[in-house]
Design an enzyme around this catalytic site. Structure first.
Site, PDB file in Angstrom:
ATOM      1  N   GLU A  48      59.652-124.965  16.756  1.00  0.00           N
ATOM      2  CA  GLU A  48      59.813-123.603  16.243  1.00  0.00           C
ATOM      3  C   GLU A  48      59.172-122.573  17.174  1.00  0.00           C
ATOM      4  O   GLU A  48      59.709-121.499  17.397  1.00  0.00           O
ATOM      5  CB  GLU A  48      59.187-123.491  14.842  1.00  0.00           C
ATOM      6  CG  GLU A  48      60.038-124.107  13.759  1.00  0.00           C
ATOM      7  CD  GLU A  48      61.384-123.425  13.635  1.00  0.00           C
ATOM      8  OE1 GLU A  48      61.416-122.197  13.545  1.00  0.00           O
ATOM      9  OE2 GLU A  48      62.405-124.133  13.658  1.00  0.00           O
ATOM     10  N   CYS A  95      77.858-117.106  13.514  1.00  0.00           N
ATOM     11  CA  CYS A  95      77.662-115.673  13.237  1.00  0.00           C
ATOM     12  C   CYS A  95      76.757-115.117  14.334  1.00  0.00           C
ATOM     13  O   CYS A  95      75.645-114.678  14.098  1.00  0.00           O
ATOM     14  CB  CYS A  95      77.041-115.486  11.858  1.00  0.00           C
ATOM     15  SG  CYS A  95      76.988-113.764  11.337  1.00  0.00           S
ATOM     16  N   CYS A 146      84.425-114.778  12.816  1.00  0.00           N
ATOM     17  CA  CYS A 146      84.672-114.489  11.397  1.00  0.00           C
ATOM     18  C   CYS A 146      85.902-115.238  10.873  1.00  0.00           C
ATOM     19  O   CYS A 146      85.942-115.620   9.706  1.00  0.00           O
ATOM     20  CB  CYS A 146      84.826-112.985  11.190  1.00  0.00           C
ATOM     21  SG  CYS A 146      83.372-112.061  11.710  1.00  0.00           S
ATOM     22  N   CYS A 165      84.867-118.502   9.448  1.00  0.00           N
ATOM     23  CA  CYS A 165      83.600-118.451   8.724  1.00  0.00           C
ATOM     24  C   CYS A 165      83.777-118.831   7.246  1.00  0.00           C
ATOM     25  O   CYS A 165      84.633-118.259   6.556  1.00  0.00           O
ATOM     26  CB  CYS A 165      83.026-117.035   8.819  1.00  0.00           C
ATOM     27  SG  CYS A 165      81.517-116.868   7.860  1.00  0.00           S
TER      28      CYS A 165
END
Ligand code: SF4
Length: 348
Positions: A35, A190, A197, A200
């Site tokens: 992370e 995204c 899109c 999506c």
């Protein structure tokens, strides 16, 4: 229409990433390192660094016990070096305060250097399946678009709304899978500039798509005008080809890493040669100027070489060393400095 979480979990099963090294053996330590490395850095860049780092520091105790130079050495080229210094400091605290057991509560994690709310949540969700919401850059983008949140990105009200969305979107089960799914979804589908899109699974409920604001959301940060900082960098070179390096102060750019001394102007560099280097002669030959972009400014480095007679020169000490390119020491070197040193060293 399934919930956002269910739709993303299904999307992830078919299209998500499943074979990243930090997805195997998801201990809090391994997730934490990934992370931190992934902040402001793409997966493709992190892969090699992560493997080398985990090989050398397989657990929190080995990281805590290592010299900072060794940690920065393995971070060299990744940038944002405060991340590496904070990792090391946090590891030391985990050993000192928790006997080396990685803490697994949000409160304890948030006390550690370099671990904010979202990073703490990612560690707990991914390694423990705890019901904690994350809000990293990818997740902000997805939620801003799906729910049509358009305030200034750093405004408290925008953040409050985004956190509320992130928490209400959390599923009751499969939190680890969902967390990985929404991160992957933001990183690969995204995306900021070319979201797909048409493919999506959230297109039916996406406010940004319905209102024609996909490119506008999330709102951009207003950036201050970029400035350029120019420095003279002194490549003081001994007869054996070694180059003088100094450890940079822990605050400021390249904190804790090593670089040739730099000065505001040539006069200051000459003064340093006169007072600190024995019998050093500034070389008049121009070396190519190096430019390096930081988040808020560009650094323009003009290298000048000073030839020191024989092996004479400043003593090696805690914050000074003579860098031997043929047998490079394991220290942290910023990428542009590594380039400069390899260009400046005589061929073997
Ligand atoms: S429809 Fe487009 S903008 Fe909306 S979530 Fe999907 S990819 Fe993102």
């Amino acid at each position: 229409m399934p919930s956002l979480a269910q739709a993303l979990i299904e999307w992830h099963a078919a299209h998500g990433r499943h074979d990243l090294p930090w997805q195997q053996d998801r201990s809090p330590y391994r997730v934490w390192v990934s992370e931190i490395m992934l902040q402001q850095t793409q997966v493709i860049t992190v892969l090699g660094y992560y493997q080398r780092f985990l090989q050398r520091f397989p657990d929190v105790a080995s990281l805590a016990a290592a010299p900072l130079d060794e940690v920065l050495h393995l971070w060299s080229g990744l940038g944002y070096y405060s991340r590496a210094r904070n990792l090391k400091r946090a590891a030391e605290r985990i050993v000192a305060e928790y006997g080396g057991e990685f803490p697994i509560t949000r409160e304890a994690l948030s006390e550690l250097p370099g671990i904010g709310r979202s990073t703490a949540a990612a560690i707990l969700a991914l390694s423990q399946g705890q019901r904690e919401a994350i809000l990293d850059g990818n997740v902000r983008r997805v939620l801003s678009r799906v729910y049509g949140i358009d305030g200034a990105p750093a405004a408290l009200e925008t953040l409050r709304r985004l956190w509320a969305c992130a928490e209400s979107a959390l599923p009751a089960r499969e939190v680890a899978t969902y967390t990985q799914a929404i991160m992957d979804f933001g990183a690969t589908l995204c995306t900021r500039h070319e979201p797909l899109c048409m493919h999506c699974p959230l297109r039916a409920e996406c406010v940004a798509l319905a209102t024609g604001r996909v490119q506008e959301l999330p709102a951009r940060r207003t950036r201050a005008a970029r400035r350029t900082r120019a420095v003279i960098m002194l490549l003081a070179t001994r007869g054996d080809g070694d180059v003088l390096l100094q450890r940079r102060p822990s605050q400021g750019i390249w904190g804790g890493l090593w670089a040739p001394p730099d000065f505001e102007n040539r006069e200051a560099a000459e003064q340093f040669c006169g007072s600190r280097l024995q019998r050093a002669q500034l070389d008049g030959a121009a070396l190519p100027v190096l430019r390096h972009g930081f988040t808020h400014f560009d650094l323009e480095i003009t290298p000048i070489r000073a030839l020191c007679e024989g092996l004479a020169g400043v003593m090696e000490g805690g914050d000074t060393l003579w860098y031997n390119a043929r047998q490079p020491p394991r220290i942290g070197l910023p990428a542009p400095i590594a380039t400069l040193l390899s260009a400046a060293s005589p061929p073997p």
